[in-house]
Enzyme design. Structure first.
Site, PDB file in Angstrom:
ATOM      1  N   ALA A  98       9.129  -4.422  12.144  1.00  0.00           N
ATOM      2  CA  ALA A  98       9.444  -5.224  10.961  1.00  0.00           C
ATOM      3  C   ALA A  98      10.951  -5.345  10.745  1.00  0.00           C
ATOM      4  O   ALA A  98      11.437  -6.385  10.306  1.00  0.00           O
ATOM      5  CB  ALA A  98       8.784  -4.596   9.731  1.00  0.00           C
TER       6      ALA A  98
ATOM      7  N   CYS B  42      -2.880  14.701 -21.045  1.00  0.00           N
ATOM      8  CA  CYS B  42      -2.346  13.781 -22.076  1.00  0.00           C
ATOM      9  C   CYS B  42      -1.764  12.504 -21.466  1.00  0.00           C
ATOM     10  O   CYS B  42      -1.384  11.587 -22.182  1.00  0.00           O
ATOM     11  CB  CYS B  42      -1.306  14.485 -22.945  1.00  0.00           C
ATOM     12  SG  CYS B  42       0.263  14.823 -22.094  1.00  0.00           S
TER      13      CYS B  42
ATOM     14  N   GLN C 105       0.842  -1.200   0.000  1.00  0.00           N
ATOM     15  CA  GLN C 105       0.000   0.000   0.000  1.00  0.00           C
ATOM     16  C   GLN C 105       0.874   1.246   0.000  1.00  0.00           C
ATOM     17  O   GLN C 105       0.371   2.356  -0.078  1.00  0.00           O
ATOM     18  CB  GLN C 105      -0.878   0.012   1.253  1.00  0.00           C
ATOM     19  CG  GLN C 105      -1.794  -1.182   1.369  1.00  0.00           C
ATOM     20  CD  GLN C 105      -2.349  -1.307   2.778  1.00  0.00           C
ATOM     21  OE1 GLN C 105      -3.382  -0.728   3.120  1.00  0.00           O
ATOM     22  NE2 GLN C 105      -1.670  -2.050   3.626  1.00  0.00           N
TER      23      GLN C 105
ATOM     24  N   CYS D 193       0.711  13.792 -16.521  1.00  0.00           N
ATOM     25  CA  CYS D 193      -0.171  14.897 -16.893  1.00  0.00           C
ATOM     26  C   CYS D 193      -1.623  14.422 -16.869  1.00  0.00           C
ATOM     27  O   CYS D 193      -1.941  13.372 -17.426  1.00  0.00           O
ATOM     28  CB  CYS D 193       0.211  15.371 -18.298  1.00  0.00           C
ATOM     29  SG  CYS D 193      -1.008  16.497 -18.996  1.00  0.00           S
TER      30      CYS D 193
ATOM     31  N   HIS E 110      -1.396   1.434  -4.380  1.00  0.00           N
ATOM     32  CA  HIS E 110      -1.741   2.856  -4.234  1.00  0.00           C
ATOM     33  C   HIS E 110      -0.841   3.773  -5.053  1.00  0.00           C
ATOM     34  O   HIS E 110      -0.791   4.973  -4.803  1.00  0.00           O
ATOM     35  CB  HIS E 110      -1.705   3.262  -2.749  1.00  0.00           C
ATOM     36  CG  HIS E 110      -2.765   2.583  -1.930  1.00  0.00           C
ATOM     37  ND1 HIS E 110      -2.770   2.558  -0.560  1.00  0.00           N
ATOM     38  CD2 HIS E 110      -3.874   1.890  -2.305  1.00  0.00           C
ATOM     39  CE1 HIS E 110      -3.826   1.886  -0.118  1.00  0.00           C
ATOM     40  NE2 HIS E 110      -4.509   1.466  -1.157  1.00  0.00           N
TER      41      HIS E 110
HETATM   42  P1  OAD Z   1      -1.258   3.106   8.941  1.00  0.00           P
HETATM   43  O1  OAD Z   1      -0.591   4.395   9.256  1.00  0.00           O
HETATM   44  O2  OAD Z   1      -2.733   3.022   9.011  1.00  0.00           O
HETATM   45  O3  OAD Z   1      -0.722   1.941   9.885  1.00  0.00           O
HETATM   46  C1  OAD Z   1       0.653   1.738  10.096  1.00  0.00           C
HETATM   47  C2  OAD Z   1       0.828   0.459  10.882  1.00  0.00           C
HETATM   48  O4  OAD Z   1       2.229   0.231  11.037  1.00  0.00           O
HETATM   49  C3  OAD Z   1       0.232   0.482  12.296  1.00  0.00           C
HETATM   50  O5  OAD Z   1      -0.526  -0.714  12.482  1.00  0.00           O
HETATM   51  C4  OAD Z   1       1.474   0.467  13.205  1.00  0.00           C
HETATM   52  O6  OAD Z   1       1.249  -0.264  14.419  1.00  0.00           O
HETATM   53  C5  OAD Z   1       2.465  -0.254  12.331  1.00  0.00           C
HETATM   54  N1  OAD Z   1       3.886   0.012  12.626  1.00  0.00           N
HETATM   55  C6  OAD Z   1       4.470   1.135  13.098  1.00  0.00           C
HETATM   56  N2  OAD Z   1       5.799   0.988  13.173  1.00  0.00           N
HETATM   57  C7  OAD Z   1       6.086  -0.275  12.741  1.00  0.00           C
HETATM   58  C8  OAD Z   1       7.284  -1.044  12.575  1.00  0.00           C
HETATM   59  N3  OAD Z   1       8.483  -0.537  12.868  1.00  0.00           N
HETATM   60  N4  OAD Z   1       7.172  -2.298  12.090  1.00  0.00           N
HETATM   61  C9  OAD Z   1       5.959  -2.826  11.779  1.00  0.00           C
HETATM   62  N5  OAD Z   1       4.796  -2.153  11.916  1.00  0.00           N
HETATM   63  C10 OAD Z   1       4.863  -0.897  12.394  1.00  0.00           C
HETATM   64  O7  OAD Z   1      -0.706   2.688   7.493  1.00  0.00           O
HETATM   65  P2  OAD Z   1      -1.314   1.695   6.422  1.00  0.00           P
HETATM   66  O8  OAD Z   1      -1.909   0.504   7.048  1.00  0.00           O
HETATM   67  O9  OAD Z   1      -0.257   1.499   5.400  1.00  0.00           O
HETATM   68  O10 OAD Z   1      -4.041   4.872   1.519  1.00  0.00           O
HETATM   69  O11 OAD Z   1      -2.468   2.585   5.795  1.00  0.00           O
HETATM   70  C11 OAD Z   1      -3.166   2.067   4.702  1.00  0.00           C
HETATM   71  C12 OAD Z   1      -3.610   3.163   3.794  1.00  0.00           C
HETATM   72  O12 OAD Z   1      -4.339   4.142   4.546  1.00  0.00           O
HETATM   73  C13 OAD Z   1      -2.512   3.978   3.153  1.00  0.00           C
HETATM   74  O13 OAD Z   1      -1.882   3.362   2.056  1.00  0.00           O
HETATM   75  C14 OAD Z   1      -3.285   5.194   2.701  1.00  0.00           C
HETATM   76  C15 OAD Z   1      -4.234   5.409   3.881  1.00  0.00           C
HETATM   77  O14 OAD Z   1      -5.535   5.768   3.525  1.00  0.00           O
HETATM   78  C16 OAD Z   1      -4.057   5.747   0.475  1.00  0.00           C
HETATM   79  O15 OAD Z   1      -3.421   6.771   0.466  1.00  0.00           O
HETATM   80  C17 OAD Z   1      -4.920   5.339  -0.667  1.00  0.00           C
END
Ligand code: OAD
Length: 257
Positions: free
Chosen positions: A235, A130, A101, A127, A119
């Protein structure tokens, strides 16, 4: 870091195909804020307020400037031990798909072979008229001049190649992610809060198809009740330890009569 089970290590060592769903957490240790964290210079904005087409058409300079700032953060970052461990997993498993994501390009820069970007990718621009690709320095130069960045070919507005709120995900990426999930023997859900769809349904769907599903996250997530195993930890620590254990197990297996 919590314990990694023998079952997970065995399933990975024996797997033909592994799917890894990643989110912002895998890049946190590269210094990229997770999606919902306040972001230094821009903390007066909610991402939802800027990451949509209406905001872009209303104030292209503001939205282009926000994405340029985020692109610069990403360009200065480096893949971390978690990204590199997923690349290293390819030495032990015939096929690994990384369904991300994230828009930060770090899986590509770590060398992962099959990266599926649900994403988009913030390092690319195009652009809106075009659809030609636009070089980042076109955006940089316009922003320095305080003007909206426009296409050198047709004068259309330039936007980042990312999925905004209210937009469809790239169909080809969704198709590849669906296929990767359906054939996975193991799915790892790493660094995602697993609340945004369709990504959040991949762990559940993989399990329905018979995959062993584990999450790697310091905290509970939207899929915690649905996974076989939760490994609590960052991670950048868990994935290298996991891949090392899989390597050891594969070698033991290779040496067996
Ligand atoms: P979030 O910001 O929602 O979640 C981040 C996750 O990473 C949380 O569950 C944290 O606990 C975890 N985390 C933090 N540090 C970490 C580490 N060192 N190792 C492992 N995990 C850790 O981010 P996403 O789940 O990626 O979409 O959010 C999903 C989507 O929400 C994004 O891609 C975005 C947003 O809407 C779009 O922009 C379309």
């Amino acid at each position: 870091m919590s314990t990694i089970s023998d079952t997970l290590v065995c399933r990975l060592a024996e797997a033909d195909h592994v799917a890894v769903l990643t989110g912002a957490g895998i890049s946190a240790e590269s210094g990229i804020p997770t999606f919902r964290d306040p972001d230094g210079l821009w903390d007066e904005f909610e991402p939802q307020e800027l990451a949509n087409v209406e905001a872009f058409l209303d104030n292209p300079t503001l939205v282009q400037g926000w994405y340029r700032h985020r692109r610069q953060v990403v360009e200065e970052a480096e893949p971390n031990a978690g990204h590199r461990a997923l690349k290293a997993l390819e030495a032990h498993v015939p096929s690994v798909s990384v369904v991300t994501q994230n828009v930060d390009d770090l899986h590509n820069r770590a060398g992962s072979d099959a990266v599926i970007e649900l994403h988009g990718n913030i390092t690319r621009n195009y652009c809106v008229d075009c659809e030609r690709t636009a070089a980042p320095d076109v955006v940089d130069a316009a922003i320095r001049d305080g003007a909206p960045a426009r296409c050198p070919a047709c004068d259309g507005l330039i936007r980042p190649d990312v999925v905004w709120f209210g937009e469809r995900l790239p169909p080809e990426a969704v198709e590849r992610a669906d296929a990767a999930t359906a054939r996975a023997d193991v799915l790892l859900s790493v660094g995602t809060s697993a609340v945004v769809y369709p990504a959040a349904r991949y762990p559940v769907r993989a399990r329905e198809h018979g995959a062993y599903v584990a999450e790697v996250n310091p905290d509970t997530t939207g899929v915690t009740p649905d996974v076989d195993e939760s490994i609590r930890g960052p991670a950048g620590e868990v994935l290298p330890a996991l891949v090392e254990a899989v390597g050891d197990r594969s070698e033991e297996g290779a040496g067996a009569p």
